[in-house]
Design a protein around this motif. Structure first.
Motif, PDB file in Angstrom:
ATOM      1  N   VAL A   1       0.972  -1.297   0.133  1.00 47.55           N
ATOM      2  CA  VAL A   1      -0.042  -0.008  -0.049  1.00 47.55           C
ATOM      3  C   VAL A   1       1.025   1.287   0.084  1.00 47.55           C
ATOM      4  O   VAL A   1       1.828   1.478   0.823  1.00 47.55           O
ATOM      5  N   TYR A   2       0.721   2.205  -0.866  1.00 47.03           N
ATOM      6  CA  TYR A   2       1.546   3.342  -0.904  1.00 47.03           C
ATOM      7  C   TYR A   2       0.517   4.595  -0.660  1.00 47.03           C
ATOM      8  O   TYR A   2      -0.476   4.643  -0.958  1.00 47.03           O
ATOM      9  N   GLU A   3       1.146   5.458   0.301  1.00 48.81           N
ATOM     10  CA  GLU A   3       0.320   6.550   0.621  1.00 48.81           C
ATOM     11  C   GLU A   3       0.850   7.767  -0.122  1.00 48.81           C
ATOM     12  O   GLU A   3       2.135   7.992  -0.482  1.00 48.81           O
ATOM     13  N   PHE A   4      -0.307   8.431  -0.611  1.00 47.51           N
ATOM     14  CA  PHE A   4      -0.064   9.814  -1.189  1.00 47.51           C
ATOM     15  C   PHE A   4      -0.633  10.810  -0.408  1.00 47.51           C
ATOM     16  O   PHE A   4      -1.645  10.683  -0.128  1.00 47.51           O
ATOM     17  N   LEU A   5       0.364  11.868  -0.147  1.00 50.01           N
ATOM     18  CA  LEU A   5      -0.076  13.002   0.520  1.00 50.01           C
ATOM     19  C   LEU A   5      -0.949  13.906  -0.580  1.00 50.01           C
ATOM     20  O   LEU A   5      -0.753  13.958  -1.699  1.00 50.01           O
ATOM     21  N   GLU A   6      -2.031  14.739   0.023  1.00 50.22           N
ATOM     22  CA  GLU A   6      -2.567  15.791  -0.644  1.00 50.22           C
ATOM     23  C   GLU A   6      -1.702  16.590  -1.915  1.00 50.22           C
ATOM     24  O   GLU A   6      -2.467  16.597  -3.104  1.00 50.22           O
ATOM     25  N   GLN A   7      -0.768  17.016  -1.617  1.00 48.37           N
ATOM     26  CA  GLN A   7      -0.066  17.585  -2.525  1.00 48.37           C
ATOM     27  C   GLN A   7       0.433  16.740  -3.733  1.00 48.37           C
ATOM     28  O   GLN A   7       0.452  17.067  -4.887  1.00 48.37           O
ATOM     29  N   GLU A   8       0.902  15.695  -3.460  1.00 53.27           N
ATOM     30  CA  GLU A   8       1.231  14.690  -4.335  1.00 53.27           C
ATOM     31  C   GLU A   8       0.160  14.238  -5.226  1.00 53.27           C
ATOM     32  O   GLU A   8       0.235  14.134  -6.577  1.00 53.27           O
TER      33      GLU A   8
END
Length: 326
Positions: free
Chosen positions: A143-150
């Motif tokens: 599972v990869y996390e993506f921040l809002e800016q990403e």
């Protein structure tokens, strides 16, 4: 007549709050809010699509959806299938935009089209999926996390791909063959999917090398050395980093040669396959992002082979500091 397209994202955790969703295009939205995703789905949708598939959408960490208007008379079954497949191709293009932000294994499975939307009398639900399944560069599915800016960066890349050559990129992602009219950039994006979808590290590396060849090669002589040199000067910004890039591409080329000719990788090369795949993945993403963002660079890479040859030769020899068009 309104239609609903909806597909769930897998292997991802999305940070941020986007209201109705992060707008990807005029009609497409990405949401990570379960209540908003659930509100899209009617009891009639669940009855036709099935509770397992409906629950998967409700519980998904992210959902891409769009509600669109169509001419009722023209929207027959064939048009519904075409539209569904096109939407899935565009979602796949967004997944490639996520990859251009960072390596990941985000995927989708079944996409659904409800038409007419929220019409309990005439409702029809169609589904389809894309054959390719992306893994990360290590051939894993975490599972990869993506921040809002990403996520916003990925959206901006997605939009930039459309501004560059939307129809051709859409076509390249939608077919099993590369169109004769496709640009060098289109072909590399197409091959990059193959690298990301390969289930063997040797084949991953081999396909990354194909991407480098498609992007940087303008002739067939002295290919391995010239390719490594060009990738090094394009992606490296110091002599030390260029030397490391050069060595990586040379190792990748050796792995590629062994793999495609059916040879077993010796222990030393086998041990290098995973880090080489990860390094090639990072280099390819760096190159593609540079082509998309550096002024005038995209035009060089989709222009004539002579123009690209001139730019890359001058870059390697430091003539005019590799100036575009110099």
């Amino acid at each position: 007549m309104k239609t609903l397209f909806v597909v769930a994202l897998l292997n991802v955790k999305l940070h941020g709050s986007f209201g109705r969703g992060l707008r990807l295009s005029e009609t497409q939205f990405l949401t990570n809010e379960a209540l908003r995703a659930a509100a899209l789905l009617s009891a009639d949708f669940e009855r036709i699509a099935g509770s397992l598939e409906t629950d998967a959408i409700r519980k998904a960490p992210g959902v891409i959806y769009e509600v669109t208007e169509h001419d009722t008379a023209a929207f027959n079954d064939d048009e519904a299938r075409r539209f569904l497949n096109q939407r899935l191709a565009l979602v796949q293009l967004f997944l490639m935009a996520l990859w251009l932000v960072k390596d990941n294994a985000v995927n989708v499975e079944l996409g659904f089209l409800e038409h007419p939307y929220r019409d309990p009398i005439r409702i029809s639900v169609s589904s389809n999926s894309r054959a390719i399944r992306f893994s990360d560069a290590a051939d894993e599915f975490p599972v990869y996390e993506f921040l809002e800016q990403e996520l916003r960066d990925a959206r901006d890349i997605y939009v930039a791909l459309f501004e560059k050559n939307a129809l051709q990129i859409d076509l390249a992602l939608s077919t099993r063959t590369v169109s004769p009219e496709s640009t060098r950039f289109d072909r590399v994006l197409y091959f990059a999917q193959g690298a990301r979808g390969a289930s063997d590290l040797g084949m991953k590396v081999a396909t990354y090398v194909t991407c480098f060849e498609s992007l940087f090669s303008t002739e067939t002589s002295e290919l391995a050395h010239k390719l490594a040199e060009r990738v090094a000067f394009f992606c490296g910004d110091t002599p030390a980093t260029r030397f490391e890039v050069f060595k990586t591409v040379k190792v990748a080329y050796t792995i590629r040669s062994r793999t495609v000719h059916g040879d077993k990788l010796p222990a030393k090369l086998a041990a290098q396959a995973k880090p080489t795949a990860q390094q090639c993945d990072a280099l390819l993403r760096s190159a593609l992002n540079k082509i998309l963002t550096a002024p005038g660079m995209y035009e060089v890479f989709v222009g004539s082979p002579d123009k690209l040859e001139n730019y890359l030769t001058r870059l390697v020899f430091g003539v005019g500091d590799g100036c575009l068009g110099a």
